[in-house]
Design a protein around this motif. Structure first.
Motif, PDB file in Angstrom:
ATOM      1  N   SER A 164     -23.186 -18.167 -73.126  1.00  0.00           N
ATOM      2  CA  SER A 164     -22.568 -19.271 -73.857  1.00  0.00           C
ATOM      3  C   SER A 164     -21.606 -20.052 -72.964  1.00  0.00           C
ATOM      4  O   SER A 164     -21.591 -21.287 -72.960  1.00  0.00           O
ATOM      5  CB  SER A 164     -21.833 -18.731 -75.089  1.00  0.00           C
ATOM      6  OG  SER A 164     -21.143 -19.759 -75.756  1.00  0.00           O
ATOM      7  N   ASP A 181     -31.395 -14.056 -79.161  1.00  0.00           N
ATOM      8  CA  ASP A 181     -30.084 -14.624 -79.489  1.00  0.00           C
ATOM      9  C   ASP A 181     -29.669 -15.673 -78.460  1.00  0.00           C
ATOM     10  O   ASP A 181     -29.095 -16.717 -78.809  1.00  0.00           O
ATOM     11  CB  ASP A 181     -29.024 -13.518 -79.548  1.00  0.00           C
ATOM     12  CG  ASP A 181     -29.171 -12.633 -80.775  1.00  0.00           C
ATOM     13  OD1 ASP A 181     -29.918 -13.019 -81.698  1.00  0.00           O
ATOM     14  OD2 ASP A 181     -28.555 -11.542 -80.808  1.00  0.00           O
ATOM     15  N   ALA A 215     -31.770 -18.820 -79.141  1.00  0.00           N
ATOM     16  CA  ALA A 215     -31.289 -19.519 -80.334  1.00  0.00           C
ATOM     17  C   ALA A 215     -30.009 -20.301 -80.025  1.00  0.00           C
ATOM     18  O   ALA A 215     -29.847 -21.447 -80.465  1.00  0.00           O
ATOM     19  CB  ALA A 215     -31.052 -18.522 -81.470  1.00  0.00           C
ATOM     20  N   LEU A 216     -29.115 -19.688 -79.251  1.00  0.00           N
ATOM     21  CA  LEU A 216     -27.881 -20.363 -78.846  1.00  0.00           C
ATOM     22  C   LEU A 216     -28.199 -21.591 -77.996  1.00  0.00           C
ATOM     23  O   LEU A 216     -27.621 -22.674 -78.188  1.00  0.00           O
ATOM     24  CB  LEU A 216     -26.997 -19.389 -78.065  1.00  0.00           C
ATOM     25  CG  LEU A 216     -25.707 -19.960 -77.473  1.00  0.00           C
ATOM     26  CD1 LEU A 216     -24.740 -20.370 -78.579  1.00  0.00           C
ATOM     27  CD2 LEU A 216     -25.047 -18.938 -76.548  1.00  0.00           C
ATOM     28  N   CYS A 254     -30.954 -23.441 -77.936  1.00  0.00           N
ATOM     29  CA  CYS A 254     -31.535 -24.520 -78.736  1.00  0.00           C
ATOM     30  C   CYS A 254     -30.478 -25.208 -79.594  1.00  0.00           C
ATOM     31  O   CYS A 254     -30.462 -26.449 -79.699  1.00  0.00           O
ATOM     32  CB  CYS A 254     -32.650 -23.969 -79.628  1.00  0.00           C
ATOM     33  SG  CYS A 254     -34.074 -23.328 -78.711  1.00  0.00           S
ATOM     34  N   ARG A 255     -29.588 -24.425 -80.179  1.00  0.00           N
ATOM     35  CA  ARG A 255     -28.557 -24.992 -81.042  1.00  0.00           C
ATOM     36  C   ARG A 255     -27.581 -25.864 -80.253  1.00  0.00           C
ATOM     37  O   ARG A 255     -27.270 -26.999 -80.636  1.00  0.00           O
ATOM     38  CB  ARG A 255     -27.809 -23.874 -81.769  1.00  0.00           C
ATOM     39  CG  ARG A 255     -26.751 -24.387 -82.744  1.00  0.00           C
ATOM     40  CD  ARG A 255     -26.148 -23.259 -83.544  1.00  0.00           C
ATOM     41  NE  ARG A 255     -25.374 -22.327 -82.728  1.00  0.00           N
ATOM     42  CZ  ARG A 255     -25.760 -21.084 -82.439  1.00  0.00           C
ATOM     43  NH1 ARG A 255     -26.921 -20.621 -82.882  1.00  0.00           N
ATOM     44  NH2 ARG A 255     -24.989 -20.303 -81.715  1.00  0.00           N
ATOM     45  N   GLU A 256     -27.091 -25.337 -79.119  1.00  0.00           N
ATOM     46  CA  GLU A 256     -26.110 -26.086 -78.321  1.00  0.00           C
ATOM     47  C   GLU A 256     -26.733 -27.369 -77.755  1.00  0.00           C
ATOM     48  O   GLU A 256     -26.085 -28.423 -77.727  1.00  0.00           O
ATOM     49  CB  GLU A 256     -25.587 -25.212 -77.174  1.00  0.00           C
ATOM     50  CG  GLU A 256     -24.746 -24.026 -77.611  1.00  0.00           C
ATOM     51  CD  GLU A 256     -23.352 -24.435 -78.079  1.00  0.00           C
ATOM     52  OE1 GLU A 256     -22.921 -25.562 -77.762  1.00  0.00           O
ATOM     53  OE2 GLU A 256     -22.707 -23.623 -78.765  1.00  0.00           O
ATOM     54  N   ARG A 310     -29.278 -29.111 -78.987  1.00  0.00           N
ATOM     55  CA  ARG A 310     -29.513 -30.053 -80.090  1.00  0.00           C
ATOM     56  C   ARG A 310     -28.204 -30.736 -80.511  1.00  0.00           C
ATOM     57  O   ARG A 310     -28.167 -31.965 -80.689  1.00  0.00           O
ATOM     58  CB  ARG A 310     -30.138 -29.304 -81.267  1.00  0.00           C
ATOM     59  CG  ARG A 310     -30.520 -30.183 -82.437  1.00  0.00           C
ATOM     60  CD  ARG A 310     -31.396 -29.419 -83.427  1.00  0.00           C
ATOM     61  NE  ARG A 310     -30.822 -28.140 -83.820  1.00  0.00           N
ATOM     62  CZ  ARG A 310     -31.309 -26.961 -83.449  1.00  0.00           C
ATOM     63  NH1 ARG A 310     -32.357 -26.886 -82.648  1.00  0.00           N
ATOM     64  NH2 ARG A 310     -30.741 -25.843 -83.876  1.00  0.00           N
ATOM     65  N   GLU A 311     -27.151 -29.950 -80.631  1.00  0.00           N
ATOM     66  CA  GLU A 311     -25.868 -30.528 -81.047  1.00  0.00           C
ATOM     67  C   GLU A 311     -25.300 -31.471 -79.996  1.00  0.00           C
ATOM     68  O   GLU A 311     -24.533 -32.391 -80.325  1.00  0.00           O
ATOM     69  CB  GLU A 311     -24.873 -29.405 -81.366  1.00  0.00           C
ATOM     70  CG  GLU A 311     -25.245 -28.612 -82.619  1.00  0.00           C
ATOM     71  CD  GLU A 311     -24.310 -27.439 -82.872  1.00  0.00           C
ATOM     72  OE1 GLU A 311     -23.402 -27.208 -82.038  1.00  0.00           O
ATOM     73  OE2 GLU A 311     -24.489 -26.754 -83.901  1.00  0.00           O
ATOM     74  N   SER A 361     -38.977 -22.785 -82.524  1.00  0.00           N
ATOM     75  CA  SER A 361     -38.607 -21.422 -82.909  1.00  0.00           C
ATOM     76  C   SER A 361     -39.586 -20.382 -82.386  1.00  0.00           C
ATOM     77  O   SER A 361     -39.254 -19.200 -82.294  1.00  0.00           O
ATOM     78  CB  SER A 361     -38.530 -21.311 -84.435  1.00  0.00           C
ATOM     79  OG  SER A 361     -39.787 -21.639 -85.018  1.00  0.00           O
TER      80      SER A 361
END
Length: 372
Positions: free
Chosen positions: A173, A219, A222-223, A225-227, A229-230, A357
């Motif tokens: 992260s 995990d 997923a982190l 992809c989320r970071e 995208r945001e 996903s």
């Protein structure tokens, strides 16, 4: 006809433990001889279809200098390589680099020579994790290099690796967020792989390192992809993310069937029909050229081979795969199964694509669709 040129420079200061690409330690005399051979091949191979029209030197839509570590080559030699292709106005011209060589002076020189995009491998900002895979530069050096890139005005891409030996979610992260804070136009994030023949694989077999568990990898993904995208990035290929308008045009040619020519040892080519490769040896490559022979091996593909290639390359992307009207029945059944399972989705363009996903399991989907 769109077309791209890849130039391979196989020299590194030292080999990263996970790398299974052909490379060798840099030496000035050998590098100079090799670059002369590259220019010799240029004269030999840029003759005739499909790369040129009317026997004239081709104009490339994209060009890419990879390795190895091209940035270890002194700029007086590197200028000769950069000058090989004639890139179309507005075309993308990329060079790979490591943080050790990237500063404002180096960037100014390669920009003046014609480069407009830099792809730099950072991998991690954590010193112990870099050491665990044979990357022996300090993260502070990477930060200075990124700052120089951000100030240069050049289009640039950064690379990170996740699933490193002993890497925690927190460390991943931190590296990801530090990288995103520089707002690179593009970045790639690769899951570490243990390739047979590499030093890292030998350490795995000897029990000196352990692969990250599936849970940790999922995990981390997923982190990621989320970071991304945001932060406003498009996830357009398994490992590739771009701000709008900054997808890697040269790399995309590998995935969308655009013809490309590879020169240099271990380089690969695709003329739109057949594939070819050069030997993974500087000495063999130069020896063959010295005899007046092109050292390439041509792989003539059948229609089934080309279909399978298209499956593998296109399903790496968010655009996906256009299932042909005359697709074999086993392929249609496999497509149906994966659509039902959600590991394939139908797109608005009439294609099928692996959803973000499920990209970690993309190999299994591709294997089901490939025809023997």
């Amino acid at each position: 006809m769109r077309k791209g040129l890849y130039i391979h420079l196989p020299f590194c200061r030292s080999k990263c433990w996970y790398c299974d690409f052909y490379s060798k330690p840099y030496g000035r005399a050998e590098a100079e001889s090799y670059i002369k051979a590259l220019m010799h091949e240029r004269e030999m191979r840029f003759y005739g279809s499909p790369w040129s029209e009317n026997g004239e030197e081709p104009v490339w839509d994209t060009a890419y200098i990879g390795g190895g570590t091209p940035s270890v080559i002194p700029t007086d030699l590197l200028d000769r390589v950069i000058g090989i292709p004639h890139v179309a106005p507005g075309g993308e011209y990329t060079i790979e680099a490591n943080p050790e060589q990237v500063d404002s002076e180096w960037l100014g020189k390669i920009r003046d020579a014609g480069i407009n995009r830099v792809s730099m491998g950072v991998q991690s900002f954590v010193p112990d994790l870099l050491d665990s895979v044979g990357r022996h530069f300090q993260p502070g050096r990477a930060q200075k290099a990124i700052e120089a890139l951000a100030e240069s005005g050049l289009n640039f891409s950064l690379d990170l690796i996740y699933g490193l030996p002993g890497q925690t979610i927190g460390q991943w992260s931190d590296s990801l967020r530090r990288m995103l804070s520089f707002r690179p136009n593009h970045f790639s994030a690769y899951l570490l792989s243990y390739e047979p023949g590499t030093r890292l694989y030998a350490r795995l077999v000897a029990g000196k390192v352990a692969e990250a568990s599936d849970t940790v990898v999922e995990d981390m993904y997923a982190l990621l992809c989320r970071e991304a995208r945001e932060a406003g990035y498009e996830h357009y290929e398994v490992s590739s993310f771009a701000l709008p308008g900054y997808r890697a045009r040269h790399n995309s040619s590998y995935w969308d069937g655009t013809p490309y020519l590879g020169i240099g040892c271990s380089a690969h080519s695709f003329d739109g029909v057949d594939r070819a490769s050069n030997p993974s040896s500087v000495s063999v490559y130069m020896r063959e050229l010295g005899k007046g022979a092109l050292p390439l091996e041509i792989e003539t593909e059948t229609p089934l081979d080309r279909l399978n290639d298209t499956i593998i390359t296109s399903l790496r992307t968010s655009r996906g795969f256009l299932v042909p009207d005359n697709a074999p029945e086993p392929m249609m059944r496999a497509v149906g199964r994966h659509l039902s399972a959600g590991t394939l989705v139908a797109t608005a363009e009439g294609r099928v694509a692996i959803p973000e996903s499920a990209w970690l399991r993309s190999d299994a989907v591709m294997r089901d669709l490939i025809q023997i």
